[in-house]
Design a protein around this motif. Structure first.
Motif, PDB file in Angstrom:
ATOM      1  N   ALA A  37      -2.021  23.433  -1.241  1.00 29.49           N
ATOM      2  CA  ALA A  37      -2.454  22.824  -2.497  1.00 29.49           C
ATOM      3  C   ALA A  37      -1.903  21.401  -2.631  1.00 29.49           C
ATOM      4  O   ALA A  37      -2.609  20.488  -3.079  1.00 29.49           O
ATOM      5  N   GLY A  82      -4.243  17.837  -2.910  1.00 29.62           N
ATOM      6  CA  GLY A  82      -4.066  16.794  -3.905  1.00 29.62           C
ATOM      7  C   GLY A  82      -3.694  15.456  -3.289  1.00 29.62           C
ATOM      8  O   GLY A  82      -4.199  14.405  -3.705  1.00 29.62           O
ATOM      9  N   TYR A 125      -2.113  31.184  -8.986  1.00 32.41           N
ATOM     10  CA  TYR A 125      -3.220  30.233  -9.109  1.00 32.41           C
ATOM     11  C   TYR A 125      -2.857  29.067 -10.020  1.00 32.41           C
ATOM     12  O   TYR A 125      -3.240  27.917  -9.753  1.00 32.41           O
ATOM     13  N   SER A 126      -2.136  29.338 -11.086  1.00 33.94           N
ATOM     14  CA  SER A 126      -1.700  28.236 -11.947  1.00 33.94           C
ATOM     15  C   SER A 126      -0.719  27.331 -11.203  1.00 33.94           C
ATOM     16  O   SER A 126      -0.737  26.100 -11.362  1.00 33.94           O
ATOM     17  N   VAL A 141      -2.802  25.098  -8.879  1.00 30.65           N
ATOM     18  CA  VAL A 141      -3.420  24.001  -9.627  1.00 30.65           C
ATOM     19  C   VAL A 141      -2.385  22.921  -9.933  1.00 30.65           C
ATOM     20  O   VAL A 141      -2.639  21.713  -9.771  1.00 30.65           O
ATOM     21  N   ALA A 142      -1.201  23.343 -10.371  1.00 32.08           N
ATOM     22  CA  ALA A 142      -0.145  22.376 -10.683  1.00 32.08           C
ATOM     23  C   ALA A 142       0.244  21.568  -9.449  1.00 32.08           C
ATOM     24  O   ALA A 142       0.472  20.350  -9.540  1.00 32.08           O
ATOM     25  N   VAL A 148      -1.669  20.929  -6.789  1.00 31.42           N
ATOM     26  CA  VAL A 148      -2.741  19.975  -6.472  1.00 31.42           C
ATOM     27  C   VAL A 148      -2.516  18.695  -7.271  1.00 31.42           C
ATOM     28  O   VAL A 148      -2.620  17.574  -6.743  1.00 31.42           O
ATOM     29  N   VAL A 149      -2.194  18.850  -8.553  1.00 34.14           N
ATOM     30  CA  VAL A 149      -1.901  17.689  -9.397  1.00 34.14           C
ATOM     31  C   VAL A 149      -0.661  16.953  -8.886  1.00 34.14           C
ATOM     32  O   VAL A 149      -0.616  15.715  -8.867  1.00 34.14           O
TER      33      VAL A 149
END
Length: 391
Positions: free
Chosen positions: A252, A256, A298-299, A302-303, A305-306
């Motif tokens: 991830a 990003g 999953y959260s 996402v974090a 990737v950011v």
């Protein structure tokens, strides 16, 4: 990429990074096989950092004294010879460490020379796009080739991975032979390297913007050293993830980091906009706090990737700002000093992060890491706000 000299620099750096991907994986696996301990692998990190701390002042002075392309070619040839020799000493962990130190030492000269060359061959408005191209190529090389390196080591052994790295340095040197950079003005008087290094430090300490950015760099390194190394601890102790899921977290970050510069180069070409230079530090600081709070896979992906997006865009805009602002005659010394600040902060962070995790828990380390990144952004903002557009 339409500019010929940039293409040559991009080609040289990208090819050498292909080899680095093989070398990094193979070295870690080799050292672990020889020592059988995580401490032995940690020694590789120290082998990379120590030459930067010791040689950066000398490297910066030489980069500002000598033709920078020749410095890069010489560093590539030295690294090629060391990488080629690795298969012949891979039975001794001491010799492997010794060559790892040599590879890092040559990079101490190559990196500031490369950073100093870029603003000489592209216009200021092209710096963001040019750095984005270099960063994206480096990230994609790592993401794609690191797994392939593991396959090569497993099927053909360590030797081929090291020889691929040696060949990449030779190819990089060949590409640099055709790189034409405007000659920087001759010095009015001769000076010792010690006086040159002191002059660079004096300029950095005496200028508000450079001083603020140096502090920003160090604070960010204090955060990233520990949180990067201890992400695996957070994944297991706080997120309760297994090894396969941890691999998804690393992926991830890579996603990003790869897409960040592509987005950045489409929305700005101004390397002096504070929001684009310092916003990524705020973004990463908030992500560190989020990671210490949430618990879902999953959260967390996402974090991260950011986080990867913030890391890559921040690196591109930060380097672009330095390249736009640092006087040509001081570039080598200033960039070498920033490298030294980054590695010293990283080393200190690695040492203190493990202690803090044992005493206060892994979540506290990530909360503290986030706070350091926010402090880095605030320090940089003060410097940019109170500094004229050019030095």
């Amino acid at each position: 990429m339409r500019q010929q000299q940039y293409r040559r620099l991009w080609t040289a750096r990208t090819i050498s990074q292909w080899g680095d991907a093989f070398n990094t994986v193979a070295l870690v696996l080799l050292v672990y096989s020889l020592t059988g301990s995580g401490l032995g692998v940690s020694g590789m990190v120290i082998a990379e950092i120590i030459p930067v701390l010791v040689l950066a002042p000398l490297a910066g002075s030489l980069v500002d004294r000598l033709p920078r392309v020749k410095v890069m070619i010489t560093a590539d040839l030295i690294r090629a010879g060391l990488a080629f020799a690795l298969p012949f000493v891979d039975g001794s962990v001491f010799n492997v460490y010794f060559i790892a130190v040599g590879l890092s030492a040559a990079s101490v000269f190559f990196n500031p020379a490369s950073q100093s060359v870029l603003p000489s061959i592209v216009k200021e408005r092209d710096l963001v796009a040019a750095n984005s191209g270099l960063w994206t190529a480096a990230v994609i090389s790592q993401v794609v080739l690191a797994p392939l390196a593991g396959v090569v080591v497993g099927v053909f052994g360590y030797d081929w991975a090291f020889w691929i790295n040696a060949a990449s340095y030779l190819a990089s040197a060949a590409a640099l032979l055709r790189l034409k950079v405007p000659a920087h003005p001759a010095r009015a008087k001769r000076s010792t390297w010690y006086r040159d290094a002191r002059e660079g430090l004096s300029e950095l300490a005496g200028h508000r913007l450079l001083r603020a950015l140096a502090t920003t760099q160090f604070l960010a390194a204090l955060s990233a050293g520990a949180t990067g190394a201890l992400l695996v601890v957070l994944a297991q102790d706080h997120l309760r993830l297994d090894e396969a899921s941890f691999g998804l977290l690393i992926g991830a970050i890579g996603v990003g980091a790869a897409i960040g510069p592509l987005i950045l180069s489409r929305i700005t070409d101004n390397p002096r906009r504070p929001g684009f230079v310092l916003g990524p530090f705020v973004l990463r600081g908030l992500v560190d706090a989020v990671l210490a709070t949430i618990t879902g896979l999953y959260s967390a992906m996402v974090a991260l990737v950011v986080y990867g997006l913030g890391t890559s865009t921040g690196a591109v805009t930060f380097n672009s700002l330095l390249q736009a602002e640092i006087p040509e005659k001081l570039r080598g010394r200033i960039f070498a000093t920033f490298d030294m600040l980054w590695q010293s902060g990283r080393l200190l962070s690695l040492l203190l992060g493990g202690i803090a995790a044992d005493l206060f828990g892994i979540r506290a380390v990530f909360y503290l890491g986030g706070a350091l990144l926010l402090a880095a952004a605030w320090t940089g903002w003060r410097g940019l706000r109170n500094t004229p557009a050019t030095i």
